[in-house]
Scaffold this motif. Structure first.
Motif, PDB file in Angstrom:
ATOM      1  N   ILE A 153      38.368  14.065  11.520  1.00 12.10           N
ATOM      2  CA  ILE A 153      39.313  14.249  12.615  1.00 12.10           C
ATOM      3  C   ILE A 153      39.007  13.205  13.683  1.00 12.10           C
ATOM      4  O   ILE A 153      37.898  13.166  14.212  1.00 12.10           O
ATOM      5  N   TYR A 160      35.100  16.941  12.200  1.00 10.27           N
ATOM      6  CA  TYR A 160      35.285  17.224  10.778  1.00 10.27           C
ATOM      7  C   TYR A 160      35.917  18.592  10.576  1.00 10.27           C
ATOM      8  O   TYR A 160      35.626  19.544  11.312  1.00 10.27           O
ATOM      9  N   ARG A 161      36.773  18.650   9.567  1.00 12.29           N
ATOM     10  CA  ARG A 161      37.267  19.939   9.081  1.00 12.29           C
ATOM     11  C   ARG A 161      36.792  20.117   7.651  1.00 12.29           C
ATOM     12  O   ARG A 161      37.001  19.233   6.805  1.00 12.29           O
ATOM     13  N   GLY A 191      36.448  23.976  11.644  1.00 19.31           N
ATOM     14  CA  GLY A 191      36.649  22.718  12.356  1.00 19.31           C
ATOM     15  C   GLY A 191      35.498  22.496  13.320  1.00 19.31           C
ATOM     16  O   GLY A 191      35.105  23.420  14.044  1.00 19.31           O
ATOM     17  N   TYR A 192      34.954  21.277  13.315  1.00 22.17           N
ATOM     18  CA  TYR A 192      33.799  20.967  14.161  1.00 22.17           C
ATOM     19  C   TYR A 192      34.121  19.726  14.985  1.00 22.17           C
ATOM     20  O   TYR A 192      34.256  18.626  14.447  1.00 22.17           O
ATOM     21  N   GLU A 228      46.259  14.574  15.310  1.00 22.81           N
ATOM     22  CA  GLU A 228      44.963  15.075  14.845  1.00 22.81           C
ATOM     23  C   GLU A 228      44.846  16.580  15.057  1.00 22.81           C
ATOM     24  O   GLU A 228      44.230  17.282  14.240  1.00 22.81           O
ATOM     25  N   ARG A 272      45.931  18.633  12.181  1.00 19.86           N
ATOM     26  CA  ARG A 272      44.987  18.788  11.071  1.00 19.86           C
ATOM     27  C   ARG A 272      44.070  19.997  11.268  1.00 19.86           C
ATOM     28  O   ARG A 272      43.300  20.339  10.371  1.00 19.86           O
ATOM     29  N   LEU A 273      44.133  20.603  12.443  1.00 20.03           N
ATOM     30  CA  LEU A 273      43.195  21.669  12.789  1.00 20.03           C
ATOM     31  C   LEU A 273      43.857  23.039  12.905  1.00 20.03           C
ATOM     32  O   LEU A 273      43.227  23.993  13.369  1.00 20.03           O
ATOM     33  N   LEU A 303      42.634  27.469  11.341  1.00 18.63           N
ATOM     34  CA  LEU A 303      41.179  27.576  11.230  1.00 18.63           C
ATOM     35  C   LEU A 303      40.702  29.020  11.374  1.00 18.63           C
ATOM     36  O   LEU A 303      41.232  29.792  12.171  1.00 18.63           O
ATOM     37  N   LEU A 312      36.630  27.484  14.912  1.00 19.94           N
ATOM     38  CA  LEU A 312      36.667  26.192  15.575  1.00 19.94           C
ATOM     39  C   LEU A 312      35.424  26.057  16.440  1.00 19.94           C
ATOM     40  O   LEU A 312      35.119  26.949  17.245  1.00 19.94           O
TER      41      LEU A 312
END
Length: 272
Positions: A167, A179-180, A185-186, A197, A200-201, A204, A207
């Motif tokens: 990400i 990163y996912r 998600g981190y 972006e 993309r999250l 989740l 998170l």
């Protein structure tokens, strides 16, 4: 590497391999909490949740262990959690509080061979400069660790059976990665995330998001900005990390966070 299991049904073994966990190895800023030479009251707290090593995390599923970043406190973190092997390290960016522990991978390299590391080309090149002896191919120092460098960008890649989606986020003016991995998600050290972006999250389970303090900061999210992102993404659970002592005492900050949002702390383990 082998792992011995007690007698279990096959369904239990499948659940063991599928369940992912994140262990918060460190949740503090670049100086940690308490800060050297500071008289800030949070630094003098007796609540262990107010003692914060530099930010990094251990992601695990089955018998696979992946670190996100390699902080100056890496050795202490590995010992504290009795980590016996480590399959890879994902780097978010090149700043020292996320990379300075790289030399301490030596025991893992001795047992396992070259340590796979993943990062942006710029980050890997910076590590190559700072840790030239690790990347050396001739006249290597005996006992020096070694790595297998993997250059990544925004394209997803597979890591030990899991898809990892980088990400892109902005750390002030510096492009870095979060990163996912499946429903986790981190994101750390972000100040701004584009709508592309953020897309993309969505969806989740967990998170992890940096949140430095209440006051605005030029390169990190503050609480207002973090909550705005959380409101957009609506993950089931959110854990705030990369926390400054100026944010306040853990107990007091947690009491004013909305439902579903928690202040992470060192050694917290969360299933996702």
């Amino acid at each position: 590497l082998t792992h011995s299991f007690p007698t279990r049904r096959s369904s239990d073994l499948l659940l063991y391999y599928l369940t992912m966990k994140i262990t918060f190895l460190g949740t503090g800023t670049s100086q940690g909490v308490p800060v050297i030479g500071s008289d800030h009251p949070v630094g003098k707290s007796t609540d262990p949740r107010d003692k914060r090593l530099r930010t990094s995390a251990l992601i695990s599923w089955g018998n696979t262990y992946i670190n996100i970043d390699c902080s100056p406190d890496f050795r202490q973190q590995m010992l504290q959690h009795n980590v016996q092997h480590l399959e890879a390290i994902l780097f978010t960016h090149e700043h020292a509080d996320h990379t300075a522990g790289l030399d301490d991978i030596r025991p893992f390299v001795k047992m396992q061979g070259d340590m796979p590391i993943y990062g942006l080309p710029r980050v890997i090149e910076e590590l190559r400069t700072r840790f030239a002896y690790i990347f050396a191919t001739e006249n290597r120092y005996e006992g020096a660790p070694s790595v297998l460098a993997n250059l990544i960008d925004e394209q997803p890649f597979e890591l030990y059976g899991k898809e990892v989606q980088p990400i892109k986020v902005m750390h002030g003016q510096l492009p870095i990665l979060g990163y996912r991995i499946e429903k986790l998600g981190y994101i750390t050290d972000a100040k701004y995330i584009t709508s592309e972006e953020l897309n993309r999250l969505h969806g989740l389970e967990v998170l992890v998001l940096n949140c430095l303090r209440d006051l605005a900061h030029p390169t990190h999210l503050n609480l207002t900005e973090a909550l705005e992102i959380i409101n957009i993404l609506k993950p089931k659970r959110t854990y705030l990390t990369h926390i400054s002592q100026t944010f306040g005492f853990h107990k007091e900050v947690q009491a004013r966070l909305p439902e579903g949002v928690w202040l992470a702390y060192d050694n917290l383990v969360v299933e996702c």
